[in-house]
Design a protein around this motif. Structure first.
Motif, mmCIF file in Angstrom:
data_model
loop_
_atom_site.group_PDB
_atom_site.id
_atom_site.type_symbol
_atom_site.label_atom_id
_atom_site.label_comp_id
_atom_site.label_asym_id
_atom_site.label_seq_id
_atom_site.Cartn_x
_atom_site.Cartn_y
_atom_site.Cartn_z
ATOM 1 N N VAL A 71 40.329 23.959 38.807
ATOM 2 C CA VAL A 71 39.607 25.219 38.849
ATOM 3 C C VAL A 71 39.767 25.872 40.218
ATOM 4 N N ALA A 72 39.415 27.159 40.299
ATOM 5 C CA ALA A 72 39.466 27.883 41.571
ATOM 6 C C ALA A 72 38.143 28.589 41.810
ATOM 7 N N SER A 81 39.680 26.271 46.815
ATOM 8 C CA SER A 81 38.620 27.057 47.444
ATOM 9 C C SER A 81 39.266 28.153 48.277
ATOM 10 N N GLN A 82 39.135 29.412 47.813
ATOM 11 C CA GLN A 82 39.853 30.527 48.428
ATOM 12 C C GLN A 82 38.914 31.457 49.172
ATOM 13 N N ASN A 83 39.308 31.823 50.360
ATOM 14 C CA ASN A 83 38.653 32.876 51.135
ATOM 15 C C ASN A 83 39.721 33.712 51.803
ATOM 16 N N LEU A 117 42.396 27.362 50.584
ATOM 17 C CA LEU A 117 43.298 28.510 50.506
ATOM 18 C C LEU A 117 42.697 29.651 51.316
ATOM 19 N N GLN A 118 43.294 29.978 52.429
ATOM 20 C CA GLN A 118 42.855 31.150 53.191
ATOM 21 C C GLN A 118 43.926 32.218 53.010
ATOM 22 N N LEU A 125 46.100 33.356 44.726
ATOM 23 C CA LEU A 125 46.044 32.043 44.081
ATOM 24 C C LEU A 125 47.472 31.498 43.952
ATOM 25 N N PRO A 126 47.993 30.876 44.996
ATOM 26 C CA PRO A 126 49.356 30.341 44.953
ATOM 27 C C PRO A 126 49.416 28.997 44.217
ATOM 28 N N VAL A 127 49.220 29.067 42.908
ATOM 29 C CA VAL A 127 49.252 27.883 42.057
ATOM 30 C C VAL A 127 50.271 28.116 40.952
ATOM 31 N N PRO A 128 50.742 27.059 40.294
ATOM 32 C CA PRO A 128 51.685 27.269 39.189
ATOM 33 C C PRO A 128 51.069 28.109 38.078
#
Length: 285
Positions: free
Chosen positions: A88-89, A114-116, A145-146, A156-159
């Motif tokens: 999850v994100a 965890s994105q900011n 993830l900053q 969101l640099p995910v597959p």
């Protein structure tokens, strides 16, 4: 005729039961529910042991636990279907309150992004607190993830189609207020989610019809405005929870002075099965 009436009676009873649980099924879903003779996959599950253990963890900060009464994390996590093993994100994670709950729920077999965005100088202490939290032993399943919102394709640099859920907790209005390109951000979320994946949004409600007027001032946003933006990215609204509603809030409160008391909407969108990897906010190949 009698059969049709009985089916409608079942559906009506189901909707009343959902309302008692703090859930309102979207109007387009009611028609689908009728086609299934009143059964609904959107009835929220009981709060799982994994969620209960996450919320009650003795390792959670005392400051976080003080927020729980006004944020109802058990019901929110259950409503969005968060479970062990999920990827999850947490978008615009802030200090990481939601990130930690997600991490403790999905457990060691799961993963949380965890994105900011970059923190302004005035919020550097918040950045330090967020990064320190992510280094705690119980959060080894969290990826920091900053990534700036000014570059939405990289938020969101995910597959592609690798995430089970993406959560934005009371910060979508900030993306609106700061003028970020939500069409592209929502498209990036759409691309990252698996078909059937959940896009869960919690936000502070503004007066109906006010649009984005109060996003920067009261830190509120019109529910219909936000819903329509997200639906334009090909997401389907499947359920709405009333667990954070407060009828005493007249929508004029400055949210920062009424944390945990303000009226909030809780929206559950899904990426429809068979939708493919790209939402409406990005060009289709």
């Amino acid at each position: 005729m009698r059969t049709r009436l009985s089916i409608r009676a079942i559906i009506f009873a189901a909707v009343i039961a959902l309302a008692a649980l703090g859930v309102i099924v979207g109007s387009d879903n009611i028609a689908a529910a009728e086609a299934r003779a009143g059964s609904s996959s959107e009835v929220p599950p009981a709060v799982s042991q994994a969620i209960t253990s996450a919320v009650n963890s003795p390792d959670r900060p005392a400051a976080d636990k003080q927020l729980d009464a006004g944020r109802h994390p058990e019901q929110i996590l259950a409503f969005f279907g968060i479970a062990p093993g999920m990827h999850v994100a947490d978008v615009w994670a802030g200090g990481g309150y939601t990130t930690e709950l997600l991490a403790r729920t999905v457990g060691p077999s799961g993963k949380v992004y965890s994105q900011n965005g970059p923190f302004p100088p005035a919020f550097k202490k918040g950045e330090e607190a967020w990064k320190a939290r992510l280094k705690e032993p119980g959060l080894s399943n969290v990826v920091e993830l900053q990534k700036p919102f000014e570059h939405p394709d990289d938020v969101l640099p995910v597959p592609p189609e690798s995430l089970d859920a993406v959560i934005i907790d009371m910060n979508y209005h900030d993306m609106v207020g700061r003028g970020y390109d939500r069409a592209k951000i929502n498209a990036a979320v759409f691309k990252a989610l698996k078909p059937g994946g959940v896009y869960g949004v919690v936000d502070n409600s503004a007066a109906p019809g006010s649009g984005a007027r109060d996003a920067n001032t009261l830190h509120r946003i019109d529910e219909a405005f936000e819903t329509n933006e997200i639906k334009q990215a090909d997401f389907k609204l499947v359920a709405v929870s009333a667990v954070l509603r407060n009828p005493k809030d007249d929508r004029t409160w400055f949210v920062m002075k009424h944390r945990g008391e303000q009226d909030r909407f809780v929206l559950k969108f899904i990426k429809p099965a068979g939708a493919g990897g790209v939402g409406a906010g990005l060009p289709h190949s």
